[in-house]
Write a protein that holds these residues in place. Structure first.
Motif, PDB file in Angstrom:
ATOM      1  N   TYR A 100       2.029  -3.390  -1.278  1.00 41.52           N
ATOM      2  CA  TYR A 100       2.044  -1.922  -1.235  1.00 41.52           C
ATOM      3  C   TYR A 100       1.206  -1.347  -2.374  1.00 41.52           C
ATOM      4  CZ  TYR A 100       3.796   2.876  -1.293  1.00 41.52           C
ATOM      5  OH  TYR A 100       3.882   4.248  -1.295  1.00 41.52           O
ATOM      6  N   PHE A 112       8.078  -6.027   4.268  1.00 47.14           N
ATOM      7  CA  PHE A 112       9.297  -5.254   4.018  1.00 47.14           C
ATOM      8  C   PHE A 112      10.330  -5.522   5.109  1.00 47.14           C
ATOM      9  CE2 PHE A 112       7.085  -2.083   1.130  1.00 47.14           C
ATOM     10  CZ  PHE A 112       7.873  -2.394   0.029  1.00 47.14           C
ATOM     11  N   SER A 126      11.477   1.280   3.199  1.00 48.71           N
ATOM     12  CA  SER A 126      10.145   1.047   2.630  1.00 48.71           C
ATOM     13  C   SER A 126       9.153   0.730   3.746  1.00 48.71           C
ATOM     14  CB  SER A 126      10.202  -0.111   1.626  1.00 48.71           C
ATOM     15  OG  SER A 126      11.102   0.174   0.581  1.00 48.71           O
ATOM     16  N   THR A 272       8.864   1.948  -4.664  1.00 44.51           N
ATOM     17  CA  THR A 272       9.276   0.622  -4.223  1.00 44.51           C
ATOM     18  C   THR A 272      10.408   0.103  -5.107  1.00 44.51           C
ATOM     19  OG1 THR A 272       7.541  -0.332  -5.613  1.00 44.51           O
ATOM     20  CG2 THR A 272       7.020   0.040  -3.279  1.00 44.51           C
TER      21      THR A 272
END
Length: 293
Positions: A100, A112, A126, A272
């Motif tokens: 990411y 994810f 996410s 995150t």
């Protein structure tokens, strides 16, 4: 000497007796998680990886360290090696975090999902944010529809609301913001989005009422903070900074409706989340076996 100091000495002694995968990984875990010394932990784990370990423990632990230090490329390289041995939720999530931040949203979205326990946890959310940023809005909405607030791993009402806000589905966003209104600590970082949503949905009266409630709560916080007694862990400087923060948030609420009417559009903020776990060989609490057994 407390139990922690005894454990650290025992791990250090084990390394002196034999510098192997088991002893070095365990000592690295102690230095990182208990001593907050990622540099020594990294040095120990690099030595471990030169031994070509057949366990994912040292790879995942070093990958975790690299993610924590924002060393994304090193994290990807290391975590992929651990996943090649054993794919775990933690490693997949942390690999997704690294992708990411490297800007590879397609791979981040993929990992994810592999790092999620349920459709309603933070890793799944996410994944949804990656889809939104990739402008895959149909897929994102389908994933959001699977979110269950009764799930033990439920990410949270406001987090769901903010995803719908970003998708400009303000009707659904309002429903989720309302669910979180009583339970969440109120700050402009998300209250702004809720008030904007109400105004956008022609609920101006409700918006004014909610702002008033938020301001009343903030006034009460300021008054309580002014009465705080200071000590070694809460100094006068800490107290003053907290009052300044609360006062600044109150001022934001006081001008919020006017700013929205003047064209202000709040921004949502996604961050995150690193997942950690125990990587101690022979840990009796988690019933881990010793290395090679």
């Amino acid at each position: 000497m407390n139990k922690y100091e005894e454990a650290l000495q025992a791990f250090q002694l084990a390394v002196k007796e034999s510098r192997d995968v088991h002893s070095l990984t365990n000592l690295a875990w102690m230095y990182y998680h208990e001593e907050s010394n990622s540099q020594i932990a990294e040095e120990l784990l690099i030595e471990v990886l030169q031994m070509n370990p057949q366990s994912y423990f040292p790879y995942n632990l070093l990958g975790e360290i690299y993610v924590d230090r924002n060393e994304w490329k090193k994290a990807v390289e290391t975590l992929l090696k651990g996943i090649a041995i054993t794919s775990t939720i933690e490693a997949n999530n942390n690999l997704a975090v690294a992708y990411y931040h490297l800007g590879n949203l397609e791979l981040a979205a993929e990992f994810f999902i592999k790092g999620s326990k349920t459709n309603s946890d933070y890793a799944s959310m996410s994944h949804i944010w990656c889809l939104i940023k990739l402008e895959k809005n149909v897929e994102a909405k389908k994933a959001l529809e699977k979110v269950d607030e009764e799930d033990d791993e439920f990410v949270g009402s406001v987090e769901v609301a903010e995803a719908y806000f970003e998708l400009k589905d303000f009707a659904t966003a309002e429903l989720w913001y309302e669910k979180g209104w009583k339970d969440y600590y109120k700050q402009p970082i998300w209250v702004d989005g809720y008030i904007y949503t109400l105004v956008n949905n022609n609920q101006s009266d409700t918006a004014e009422q909610q702002i008033q409630l938020a301001m009343e709560e903030k006034h009460a916080e300021i008054e309580d903070s002014e009465q705080d007694e200071c000590n070694d862990s809460w100094t006068e400087s800490d107290k003053e900074r907290n009052i300044q923060r609360l006062t600044a948030e109150l001022k934001q609420y006081q001008t919020l409706l006017e700013r929205i009417q003047s064209g202000y559009i709040p921004s949502t903020q996604f961050s995150t989340s690193l997942i950690t776990r125990c990587y101690l060989f022979g840990c009796t609490r988690h019933q881990y076996s010793e290395y090679g057994k």
